[in-house]
Design an enzyme around this catalytic site. Structure first.
Site, PDB file in Angstrom:
ATOM      1  N   PHE A   1       0.807  -1.227   0.000  1.00 58.39           N
ATOM      2  CA  PHE A   1       0.000   0.000   0.000  1.00 58.39           C
ATOM      3  C   PHE A   1       0.834   1.269   0.000  1.00 58.39           C
ATOM      4  O   PHE A   1       0.361   2.335  -0.385  1.00 58.39           O
ATOM      5  CB  PHE A   1      -0.938   0.019   1.219  1.00 58.39           C
ATOM      6  CG  PHE A   1      -0.235   0.383   2.507  1.00 58.39           C
ATOM      7  CD1 PHE A   1       0.020   1.721   2.826  1.00 58.39           C
ATOM      8  CD2 PHE A   1       0.203  -0.583   3.403  1.00 58.39           C
ATOM      9  CE1 PHE A   1       0.683   2.066   3.994  1.00 58.39           C
ATOM     10  CE2 PHE A   1       0.860  -0.253   4.576  1.00 58.39           C
ATOM     11  CZ  PHE A   1       1.100   1.087   4.865  1.00 58.39           C
TER      12      PHE A   1
ATOM     13  N   LYS B   1      -1.859  -7.075  -9.101  1.00 59.04           N
ATOM     14  CA  LYS B   1      -2.757  -7.197  -7.942  1.00 59.04           C
ATOM     15  C   LYS B   1      -2.346  -6.058  -7.036  1.00 59.04           C
ATOM     16  O   LYS B   1      -1.406  -6.154  -6.250  1.00 59.04           O
ATOM     17  CB  LYS B   1      -2.567  -8.557  -7.278  1.00 59.04           C
ATOM     18  CG  LYS B   1      -3.780  -9.104  -6.542  1.00 59.04           C
ATOM     19  CD  LYS B   1      -4.317  -8.210  -5.449  1.00 59.04           C
ATOM     20  CE  LYS B   1      -3.509  -8.276  -4.179  1.00 59.04           C
ATOM     21  NZ  LYS B   1      -3.915  -7.256  -3.175  1.00 59.04           N
TER      22      LYS B   1
ATOM     23  N   GLU C   1      -5.166  -3.682  -1.849  1.00 58.92           N
ATOM     24  CA  GLU C   1      -6.596  -3.406  -1.688  1.00 58.92           C
ATOM     25  C   GLU C   1      -6.844  -2.145  -0.866  1.00 58.92           C
ATOM     26  O   GLU C   1      -7.941  -1.623  -0.818  1.00 58.92           O
ATOM     27  CB  GLU C   1      -7.317  -4.611  -1.078  1.00 58.92           C
ATOM     28  CG  GLU C   1      -6.893  -5.008   0.338  1.00 58.92           C
ATOM     29  CD  GLU C   1      -5.659  -5.922   0.378  1.00 58.92           C
ATOM     30  OE1 GLU C   1      -4.757  -5.753  -0.466  1.00 58.92           O
ATOM     31  OE2 GLU C   1      -5.593  -6.777   1.284  1.00 58.92           O
TER      32      GLU C   1
ATOM     33  N   SER D   1       5.369  -7.063   3.049  1.00 54.38           N
ATOM     34  CA  SER D   1       5.995  -7.370   4.345  1.00 54.38           C
ATOM     35  C   SER D   1       6.757  -8.697   4.269  1.00 54.38           C
ATOM     36  O   SER D   1       6.458  -9.547   3.428  1.00 54.38           O
ATOM     37  CB  SER D   1       4.920  -7.437   5.427  1.00 54.38           C
ATOM     38  OG  SER D   1       3.984  -8.434   5.087  1.00 54.38           O
TER      39      SER D   1
ATOM     40  N   CYS E   1       9.756   1.305   3.145  1.00 54.18           N
ATOM     41  CA  CYS E   1      10.638   0.175   3.443  1.00 54.18           C
ATOM     42  C   CYS E   1      12.071   0.657   3.651  1.00 54.18           C
ATOM     43  O   CYS E   1      12.884  -0.030   4.246  1.00 54.18           O
ATOM     44  CB  CYS E   1      10.600  -0.834   2.308  1.00 54.18           C
ATOM     45  SG  CYS E   1      11.241  -0.157   0.787  1.00 54.18           S
TER      46      CYS E   1
ATOM     47  N   GLU F   1      10.083  -4.586  12.489  1.00 49.72           N
ATOM     48  CA  GLU F   1       9.720  -3.390  11.725  1.00 49.72           C
ATOM     49  C   GLU F   1       8.449  -2.786  12.327  1.00 49.72           C
ATOM     50  O   GLU F   1       7.470  -3.502  12.547  1.00 49.72           O
ATOM     51  CB  GLU F   1       9.449  -3.786  10.266  1.00 49.72           C
ATOM     52  CG  GLU F   1       9.089  -2.594   9.379  1.00 49.72           C
ATOM     53  CD  GLU F   1       8.758  -3.019   7.945  1.00 49.72           C
ATOM     54  OE1 GLU F   1       8.019  -4.008   7.753  1.00 49.72           O
ATOM     55  OE2 GLU F   1       9.223  -2.328   7.014  1.00 49.72           O
TER      56      GLU F   1
HETATM   57  P1  NAD Z   1       1.560  -6.703   2.955  1.00 50.37           P
HETATM   58  O1  NAD Z   1       2.574  -7.771   2.952  1.00 50.37           O
HETATM   59  O2  NAD Z   1       0.510  -6.740   4.011  1.00 50.37           O
HETATM   60  O3  NAD Z   1       0.751  -6.708   1.552  1.00 50.37           O
HETATM   61  C1  NAD Z   1       1.416  -6.671   0.320  1.00 50.37           C
HETATM   62  C2  NAD Z   1       0.534  -7.343  -0.730  1.00 50.37           C
HETATM   63  O4  NAD Z   1       0.350  -8.717  -0.375  1.00 50.37           O
HETATM   64  C3  NAD Z   1      -0.857  -6.735  -0.840  1.00 50.37           C
HETATM   65  O5  NAD Z   1      -1.206  -6.655  -2.201  1.00 50.37           O
HETATM   66  C4  NAD Z   1      -1.742  -7.716  -0.088  1.00 50.37           C
HETATM   67  O6  NAD Z   1      -3.048  -7.793  -0.610  1.00 50.37           O
HETATM   68  C5  NAD Z   1      -1.027  -9.039  -0.278  1.00 50.37           C
HETATM   69  N1  NAD Z   1      -1.187  -9.935   0.868  1.00 50.37           N
HETATM   70  C6  NAD Z   1      -1.245  -9.577   2.182  1.00 50.37           C
HETATM   71  N2  NAD Z   1      -1.364 -10.674   2.961  1.00 50.37           N
HETATM   72  C7  NAD Z   1      -1.383 -11.738   2.129  1.00 50.37           C
HETATM   73  C8  NAD Z   1      -1.480 -13.148   2.327  1.00 50.37           C
HETATM   74  N3  NAD Z   1      -1.587 -13.665   3.546  1.00 50.37           N
HETATM   75  N4  NAD Z   1      -1.468 -13.952   1.246  1.00 50.37           N
HETATM   76  C9  NAD Z   1      -1.350 -13.435   0.001  1.00 50.37           C
HETATM   77  N5  NAD Z   1      -1.262 -12.108  -0.257  1.00 50.37           N
HETATM   78  C10 NAD Z   1      -1.269 -11.265   0.792  1.00 50.37           C
HETATM   79  O7  NAD Z   1       2.336  -5.315   2.953  1.00 50.37           O
HETATM   80  P2  NAD Z   1       1.734  -3.846   3.084  1.00 50.37           P
HETATM   81  O8  NAD Z   1       1.257  -3.647   4.481  1.00 50.37           O
HETATM   82  O9  NAD Z   1       0.792  -3.556   1.970  1.00 50.37           O
HETATM   83  O10 NAD Z   1       3.050  -2.956   2.809  1.00 50.37           O
HETATM   84  C11 NAD Z   1       3.968  -2.624   3.800  1.00 50.37           C
HETATM   85  C12 NAD Z   1       5.128  -3.595   3.851  1.00 50.37           C
HETATM   86  O11 NAD Z   1       5.778  -3.654   2.587  1.00 50.37           O
HETATM   87  C13 NAD Z   1       6.204  -3.150   4.832  1.00 50.37           C
HETATM   88  O12 NAD Z   1       6.690  -4.281   5.511  1.00 50.37           O
HETATM   89  C14 NAD Z   1       7.281  -2.548   3.935  1.00 50.37           C
HETATM   90  O13 NAD Z   1       8.575  -2.544   4.489  1.00 50.37           O
HETATM   91  C15 NAD Z   1       7.186  -3.445   2.750  1.00 50.37           C
HETATM   92  N6  NAD Z   1       7.738  -2.801   1.550  1.00 50.37           N
HETATM   93  C16 NAD Z   1       8.931  -3.270   1.077  1.00 50.37           C
HETATM   94  C17 NAD Z   1       9.517  -2.658  -0.023  1.00 50.37           C
HETATM   95  C18 NAD Z   1      10.841  -3.124  -0.543  1.00 50.37           C
HETATM   96  O14 NAD Z   1      11.226  -2.666  -1.603  1.00 50.37           O
HETATM   97  N7  NAD Z   1      11.546  -4.008   0.132  1.00 50.37           N
HETATM   98  C19 NAD Z   1       8.861  -1.580  -0.651  1.00 50.37           C
HETATM   99  C20 NAD Z   1       7.645  -1.151  -0.156  1.00 50.37           C
HETATM  100  C21 NAD Z   1       7.090  -1.775   0.960  1.00 50.37           C
END
Ligand code: NAD
Length: 504
Positions: free
Chosen positions: A155, A179, A182, A232, A287, A389
């Site tokens: 997000f 994808k 959401e 994450s 991140c 984090e």
């Molecule tokens: P998230 O992991 O909750 O969600 C990321 C994506 O995965 C979303 O599209 C979500 O719908 C999907 N998702 C979530 N849970 C899932 C599951 N159980 N099974 C399948 N799909 C699932 O992450 P977030 O809260 O949207 O974003 C923040 C996180 O992203 C932080 O940890 C941040 O550090 C990380 N991030 C990393 C980078 C990088 O380049 N390393 C860049 C941006 C964000």
């Protein structure tokens, strides 16, 4: 500001059209600044996702066969449409993420760098050619698109990360399914309109909105060739393991817990400014945000904490519509609750609260998801506040006695996304960049996020798989290399050869 009566029902974008969801399941999209629901996003079933994949697969051969230069032309038009529509993009990003206007502008600009690189795809997919590798035989390696590929986005960058994950994939001839998160789907749907206007054929760009049902179908469906994930760490690990099990190419980037090491010779006023921007910008929902500052030596620590406190107390937390706002809310009430719980836990673990973000009026009284800037001192390795984090404005001071101790602590941490050192000592900087086990390293640069034409990825639990985001590695990740040996001369001999082919 939209009112509750104006809640929009969003769609998917499939085969060149906005398509209504049929699952009957919806997620609420919030304006984090006001706490209001502004839209309902459909959450696709596996069946809806499967149908979208089939449309993409049907469209793929036509796009594969378009010349790489013509594809680059479409990407160039898309790039121009992004800049022409920058105000609309800023409005969407600020509304659904709560970022400040300047921050939204910055993210769009960095996202466009990935599009710029993709315009250069003809150069990046050039193959290799050898003449006369055997009797009258020439050999060449050429890069071909994979087919249907998928990107799953977080997000916190509604446009930059999706552009980094997908622009090159489109340019090198794949059919791409995004994808989107959401929590921020409106920006991705608007980007779909821009691809269409740029002349991308129907089916080559798809947005499937949803949660894990849609994701699991993308991971398991045999037509999907590659998965690019950013999010994450626990989800990144799950995505990596599942996609690999289904035989897909996969890169999954995870979270970060990024450190700034401060040597005694650094200018502490400058250090404090650099840290505060990189640590609290976007309500720390990056991140690459700095989580921890590590002053070397007690004297450095004492002086630095005093300066940090003075500057952090002057920060303005508020709506993106207000002038001089330094940062806005976190993404959701759930996220706010998690961040507030982390502060409580940090206190219980014995860290000392220097600045308390719970005390701001806006945190107590607004319906928006605000948390004020919080700083802990005397944070100890092994505690949760140090190890995990926190995706909100809660930052740590960890006091160390030497550069060696800082390097050891950072290398022992489970995550390794970004890190930086502030110093005027070239030898210290060189030792640091050589020995540190982190993917992106800064020297006197607070957020060492590479420019779009360099590769981006962390180490350890911050990245699963070998690929990178941004950068030329994208052209490799989204293509497969075929090596062809050709002989068009008259055969040298009419007899069969039973020995293994050699170059003699
Ligand atoms: P998230 O992991 O909750 O969600 C990321 C994506 O995965 C979303 O599209 C979500 O719908 C999907 N998702 C979530 N849970 C899932 C599951 N159980 N099974 C399948 N799909 C699932 O992450 P977030 O809260 O949207 O974003 C923040 C996180 O992203 C932080 O940890 C941040 O550090 C990380 N991030 C990393 C980078 C990088 O380049 N390393 C860049 C941006 C964000």
């Amino acid at each position: 500001m939209p009112t509750a009566q104006e809640v929009r029902t969003l769609t998917h974008f499939i085969d060149g059209k906005m398509v209504e969801g049929t699952s009957g399941r919806y997620g609420s999209v919030y304006n984090p600044t006001t706490g209001e629901v502004i839209a309902q996003v459909p959450l696709a079933t596996a069946e809806e996702t499967r149908e979208a994949i089939a449309k993409a697969q049907a469209a793929f051969p036509q796009w594969r066969d378009v010349s790489v230069a013509k594809r680059a032309e479409v990407v160039l038009k898309f790039r121009n449409l992004l800049t022409e529509n920058i105000d609309k993009l800023i409005e969407l990003i600020c509304t659904e993420s709560g970022k400040t206007i300047e921050d939204a502008k910055g993210e769009i600009t960095r996202g466009i760098e990935s599009v710029d690189l993709a315009i250069g795809a003809p150069h990046l997919v050039k193959g290799e050619y050898s003449v006369n590798v055997g009797g009258g035989i020439n050999a060449y390696s050429a890069k071909y698109p994979l087919g249907v590929v998928a990107a799953i986005s977080p997000f916190n960058f509604p446009i930059m990360v999706p552009l980094a994950q997908t622009s090159m994939a489109v340019a090198v001839g794949n059919a791409v399914i995004l994808k989107a998160s959401e929590k921020v789907p409106m920006t991705a749907l608007f980007v779909s309109e821009l691809w269409k206007k740029a002349g991308l054929p129907d089916g080559i760009w798809t947005v499937v909105n949803g949660d894990k049902d849609a994701v699991n179908e993308l991971l398991e469906n045999p037509a999907v060739q590659a998965i690019s994930f950013v999010g994450s760490t626990p989800v990144a690990q799950y995505i990596y393991e599942t996609a690999a099990k289904y035989g897909k190419r996969v890169t999954a980037l995870g979270g970060g817990k990024n450190n700034m090491v401060v040597m005694p010779d650094a200018d502490l006023e400058q250090v404090a400014d650099a840290f505060i921007g990189a640590a609290y910008g976007a309500a720390s929902q990056r991140c690459m945000a700095l989580s921890t500052i590590m002053p070397v030596g007690e004297e450095t620590a004492e002086r630095l904490v005093e300066i940090l406190k003075r500057k952090i107390d002057g920060l303005k937390v508020g709506a993106y519509t207000e002038p001089d706002t330094n940062f806005g809310p976190v993404i959701s009430q759930q996220s706010k609750d998690t961040v507030l719980a982390a502060i409580q836990r940090g206190e219980k673990e014995g860290a000392v609260v220097v600045c308390d973000g719970r005390e701001l009026e806006i945190v107590k009284e607004s319906n928006g998801f605000f948390v004020g800037p919080t700083l802990f001192d005397h944070v100890k390795p092994g505690t949760e506040i140090y190890e995990q984090e926190v995706f909100g404005p809660v930052r740590n001071v960890v006091r160390v006695n030497s550069l060696e101790e800082a390097i050891q602590l950072i290398n022992e941490h489970e995550l390794g996304n970004g890190v930086t050192i502030f110093t005027n000592d070239g030898a210290a900087a060189r030792k640091f960049t050589t020995e540190i086990e982190v993917g992106m390293v800064g020297v006197n640069v607070p957020i060492p996020i590479p420019v779009g034409y360099h590769n981006f990825a962390g180490f350890k639990g911050s990245r699963f798989g070998e690929g990178h985001m941004f950068g030329p590695d994208q052209a490799r990740f989204f293509t497969k290399t075929k090596t062809i040996s050709e002989r068009w001369a008259a055969p040298v001999t009419n007899t069969s050869t039973f020995a293994f082919p050699s170059n003699s």
